[in-house]
Design an enzyme around this catalytic site. Structure first.
Site, mmCIF file in Angstrom:
data_model
loop_
_atom_site.group_PDB
_atom_site.id
_atom_site.type_symbol
_atom_site.label_atom_id
_atom_site.label_comp_id
_atom_site.label_asym_id
_atom_site.label_seq_id
_atom_site.Cartn_x
_atom_site.Cartn_y
_atom_site.Cartn_z
ATOM 1 N N ARG A 144 0.822 -1.217 0.000
ATOM 2 C CA ARG A 144 0.000 0.000 0.000
ATOM 3 C C ARG A 144 0.854 1.264 0.000
ATOM 4 N NH1 ARG A 144 -4.998 -1.832 3.952
ATOM 5 N NH2 ARG A 144 -6.244 -2.709 2.267
ATOM 6 N N LYS B 249 -16.321 -14.784 6.073
ATOM 7 C CA LYS B 249 -17.664 -14.541 6.586
ATOM 8 C C LYS B 249 -18.618 -13.977 5.551
ATOM 9 C CE LYS B 249 -16.896 -13.826 11.479
ATOM 10 N NZ LYS B 249 -16.895 -12.749 12.481
ATOM 11 N N GLY C 33 -7.656 -7.857 0.670
ATOM 12 C CA GLY C 33 -6.281 -8.024 1.114
ATOM 13 C C GLY C 33 -5.795 -9.453 1.000
ATOM 14 N N GLY D 82 -13.105 -3.772 0.948
ATOM 15 C CA GLY D 82 -14.470 -3.267 1.064
ATOM 16 C C GLY D 82 -14.800 -2.224 0.005
HETATM 17 P P1 ADP Z 1 -10.321 -10.721 1.495
HETATM 18 O O1 ADP Z 1 -9.346 -10.030 2.424
HETATM 19 O O2 ADP Z 1 -9.628 -11.207 0.247
HETATM 20 O O3 ADP Z 1 -11.542 -9.914 1.225
HETATM 21 P P2 ADP Z 1 -11.561 -12.101 3.671
HETATM 22 O O4 ADP Z 1 -10.871 -11.167 4.617
HETATM 23 O O5 ADP Z 1 -13.010 -11.980 3.518
HETATM 24 O O6 ADP Z 1 -10.847 -12.028 2.238
HETATM 25 O O7 ADP Z 1 -11.303 -13.589 4.133
HETATM 26 C C1 ADP Z 1 -10.033 -14.161 4.081
HETATM 27 C C2 ADP Z 1 -9.908 -15.286 5.066
HETATM 28 O O8 ADP Z 1 -10.902 -16.269 4.898
HETATM 29 C C3 ADP Z 1 -8.602 -15.982 4.917
HETATM 30 O O9 ADP Z 1 -7.769 -15.634 5.994
HETATM 31 C C4 ADP Z 1 -8.957 -17.465 4.936
HETATM 32 O O10 ADP Z 1 -8.159 -18.224 5.808
HETATM 33 C C5 ADP Z 1 -10.391 -17.464 5.403
HETATM 34 N N1 ADP Z 1 -11.123 -18.648 4.911
HETATM 35 C C6 ADP Z 1 -11.318 -19.024 3.641
HETATM 36 N N2 ADP Z 1 -11.992 -20.180 3.578
HETATM 37 C C7 ADP Z 1 -12.232 -20.566 4.839
HETATM 38 C C8 ADP Z 1 -12.884 -21.699 5.453
HETATM 39 N N3 ADP Z 1 -13.409 -22.668 4.706
HETATM 40 N N4 ADP Z 1 -12.924 -21.768 6.800
HETATM 41 C C9 ADP Z 1 -12.365 -20.780 7.532
HETATM 42 N N5 ADP Z 1 -11.762 -19.690 7.043
HETATM 43 C C10 ADP Z 1 -11.695 -19.589 5.716
HETATM 44 MG MG MG Z 2 -9.447 -9.627 4.561
#
Ligand code: ADP
Ligand code: MG
Length: 408
Positions: free
Chosen positions: A35, A196, A350, A373
């Site tokens: 960043r 989530k 991220g 987001g």
């Molecule tokens: P991003 O930052 O790309 O938007 P998120 O922050 O929403 O993604 O989520 C990323 C996290 O989701 C990762 O750290 C990963 O470990 C977790 N994750 C992915 N699949 C699963 C799963 N089946 N069970 C638990 N955690 C998960």
């Molecule tokens: Mg994230």
């Protein structure tokens, strides 16, 4: 169109720049400088224009008070390294100490202010706090795309009090992401993963109006599968989201969007790097096991089939716990499929960006956003308050739409 750096005059002026320096720290040092690097074109441009460059950002979640572990000092140090030039830092972001430091600046100097979230007025978008920030400078630049979906004092409040334009990173992000929002080609495939569903619910709903396929993986998929009546064992699920997940599946059907859930998954007997694991069908997760990677071979085959037909692909959130080697396969295979696709590929979030870098595929993607987001909100068609708050200018006749050139 929004005011840009080239529409503004910075010579001998104090430029207050909102950057996104919300970087991960480890042992008091910057663990990932992506960043900071992304903000360099704007900072270097302002230095060359002989502005006094005053940088502000939030860092982490200090909750409106001073948190010693979230000071901006390591960020200022890293920035000095990257710029190859001294960078000053002050221990506050408003007030007399800051005003004195600014009065001592020469044209082309760079100063990093303290974490804006040390004040509750930042998140509350308090007018008085915004006035104290605005008082520091002659002009405002927002280059913090990653924070543009929040209406905070440093992103919107101060923009209304000073001449306000978009930095290069902000422009570049908006241009790149517009490929998926302005008359996108079809098929348009959105891939949603991550931990989530609650974080992404609203975006998923809006995306259903835009996409032809929605591929769902990761923790999010678990809740959808639960909503279909599958037994998810010990998998991460959000029980209170089950009804919403059902609604979304219904809505997808009504809108003619093919919502694709994992067919087979990698389950483990523990949430651990070296847990025992195996591939099972998504409706046959044994009691006591949990799904940690949506990328079973059948799921990947189906996902890849759809990806190969796509003209636009947006991807937000890894489809497994990619931080653990044994559960990274689905995410890695998906990244490879995107790299090979004959489509515009846009990555947000991220963790998704980190997964692509880990796979060494960042150069094969059309755009990797610095915002999670913010990119999701933009793709979902929402207005970003941090962008809305900037000044409007009349486009000139020969204005190039492609602002990437501005970076040169
Ligand atoms: P991003 O930052 O790309 O938007 P998120 O922050 O929403 O993604 O989520 C990323 C996290 O989701 C990762 O750290 C990963 O470990 C977790 N994750 C992915 N699949 C699963 C799963 N089946 N069970 C638990 N955690 C998960
Ligand atoms: Mg994230």
């Amino acid at each position: 169109m929004k005011k840009k750096l080239k529409d503004m005059d910075f010579k001998n002026k104090k430029a207050l720049v909102r950057v996104d320096f919300n970087v991960p720290l480890k042992n008091g040092e910057v663990a990932d400088d992506t960043r900071i690097e992304a903000a360099l074109p704007t900072i270097e441009y302002l230095i060359n224009e002989k502005a006094k460059v005053i940088l502000m950002s939030h860092l982490g979640r200090p909750g409106g008070k001073v948190d010693e572990s979230l000071r901006m000092d390591p960020v200022a140090e890293k920035l000095a390294d990257l710029l190859g030039k001294p960078v000053s830092k002050v221990d506050d972001c408003i007030g007399p100490e800051v005003e004195d430091a600014i009065a001592d600046m020469e044209d082309g100097d760079v100063l990093v202010l303290e974490n804006t979230r040390f004040y509750p007025g930042e998140k509350a978008n308090d007018e008085d706090f915004a006035k104290k920030l605005a008082k520091l400078a002659d002009a405002y630049v927002n280059d913090a795309f990653g924070a543009a979906h929040r209406a905070h004092a440093s992103t919107t409040g101060v923009a209304k009090l000073l001449p306000a334009g978009a930095g290069f990173l902000m422009q570049q992000e908006l241009n790149a992401l517009s490929k998926a929002t302005d008359n996108p080609e079809h098929p348009y495939v959105a891939i949603m993963g991550g931990a989530k569903i609650s974080d992404k619910m609203e975006a998923i709903r809006s995306l259903l109006n835009r996409v032809d396929y929605l591929l769902v993986g990761g923790g999010i998929a678990n809740t959808f599968l639960l909503a279909k009546g599958y037994d998810m064992g010990d998998s991460l699920v959000e029980e209170d989201m089950v009804e919403l997940a059902q609604d979304l599946m219904e809505e997808a059907k009504e809108k003619g969007v093919e919502l694709v859930l994992p067919i087979d998954v990698v389950v483990a007997d523990e949430f651990k790097e070296d847990a025992t694991h195996k591939v099972v069908d998504a409706d046959k997760i044994p009691a006591g096991w949990q799904s940690l990677d949506s990328g079973g071979p059948k799921t990947l085959k189906k996902f890849k089939e759809i990806i190969s037909k796509a003209r636009i692909i947006s991807w937000n959130g890894p489809i497994g716990v990619f931080e653990m080697k044994e559960f990274a396969k689905g995410t890695n295979e998906l990244a490879k499929a995107l790299a090979e696709a004959d489509a515009v590929t846009i990555i947000g979030g991220g963790e998704s960006a980190a997964a692509i870098k880990k796979a060494g595929l960042e150069d094969s993607m059309t755009h990797i956003s610095t915002g999670g987001g913010a990119s999701l909100d933009f793709l979902a068609g929402k207005n970003l308050p941090g962008v809305d708050a900037l000044d409007e200018v009349e486009p000139t006749d020969f204005e190039e739409i492609d602002d990437i050139e501005d970076l040169e």
